[in-house]
Design a protein around this motif. Structure first.
Motif, PDB file in Angstrom:
ATOM      1  N   GLY A  89      67.443   6.805  30.984  1.00 44.94           N
ATOM      2  CA  GLY A  89      67.092   5.515  30.385  1.00 44.94           C
ATOM      3  C   GLY A  89      68.320   4.714  30.005  1.00 44.94           C
ATOM      4  O   GLY A  89      68.401   3.501  30.265  1.00 44.94           O
ATOM      5  N   THR A  90      69.308   5.370  29.413  1.00 45.04           N
ATOM      6  CA  THR A  90      70.560   4.706  29.038  1.00 45.04           C
ATOM      7  C   THR A  90      71.293   4.204  30.274  1.00 45.04           C
ATOM      8  O   THR A  90      71.798   3.082  30.298  1.00 45.04           O
ATOM      9  N   PHE A  91      71.339   5.034  31.303  1.00 43.38           N
ATOM     10  CA  PHE A  91      71.988   4.632  32.556  1.00 43.38           C
ATOM     11  C   PHE A  91      71.319   3.389  33.140  1.00 43.38           C
ATOM     12  O   PHE A  91      71.996   2.434  33.517  1.00 43.38           O
ATOM     13  N   LEU A  92      70.004   3.396  33.199  1.00 44.30           N
ATOM     14  CA  LEU A  92      69.280   2.257  33.769  1.00 44.30           C
ATOM     15  C   LEU A  92      69.465   0.994  32.931  1.00 44.30           C
ATOM     16  O   LEU A  92      69.612  -0.101  33.483  1.00 44.30           O
ATOM     17  N   GLU A  98      74.730  -4.692  33.462  1.00 42.88           N
ATOM     18  CA  GLU A  98      75.826  -5.027  34.380  1.00 42.88           C
ATOM     19  C   GLU A  98      75.361  -6.021  35.444  1.00 42.88           C
ATOM     20  O   GLU A  98      76.078  -6.970  35.781  1.00 42.88           O
ATOM     21  N   ILE A  99      74.178  -5.803  35.968  1.00 41.05           N
ATOM     22  CA  ILE A  99      73.645  -6.704  36.997  1.00 41.05           C
ATOM     23  C   ILE A  99      73.402  -8.089  36.402  1.00 41.05           C
ATOM     24  O   ILE A  99      73.735  -9.111  37.022  1.00 41.05           O
TER      25      ILE A  99
END
Length: 103
Positions: A89-92, A98-99
């Motif tokens: 979840g943190t990664f996503l 970033e996107i």
């Protein structure tokens, strides 16, 4: 990269815990009368299914030490799944930020 490192660490720790718990389950249960954990193979099968599904076709241990081991493994498995869900979840979330920042 960090997510991959976390996944590798979790997998390695889980394999080590599986091996340790299989040996412990065998040593704790092998002399119990009504247990189905009589060989190292049945102990390995039981510990692996406990860690992966928190359920097994083999009956749960009947010795006190075996039951404590079972509780430890279930807590570990639930903690790993919750931690993994949090890491993903943190990664996503960070990837989404970033996107959005690039737009």
């Amino acid at each position: 990269r960090r997510l991959r490192d976390v996944l590798v660490t979790i997998i390695m720790a889980t394999v080590a815990i599986d091996v340790f718990c299989a040996i412990a389950a065998f040593l704790l249960e092998r002399h119990s009368q009504q247990t189905e954990i009589k060989t190292i193979g049945s102990a390995a099968f039981w510990t692996t299914t406990q860690l992966l599904t928190v359920s097994s076709q083999i009956k749960n241990p009947i010795s006190f030490g075996g039951r404590i081991l079972d509780i430890f493994m279930e807590i570990y498995a639930i903690t790993v799944i919750a931690g993994l869900a949090g890491a993903i979840g943190t990664f996503l979330q960070k990837r989404g930020q970033e996107i959005d920042a690039k737009r």
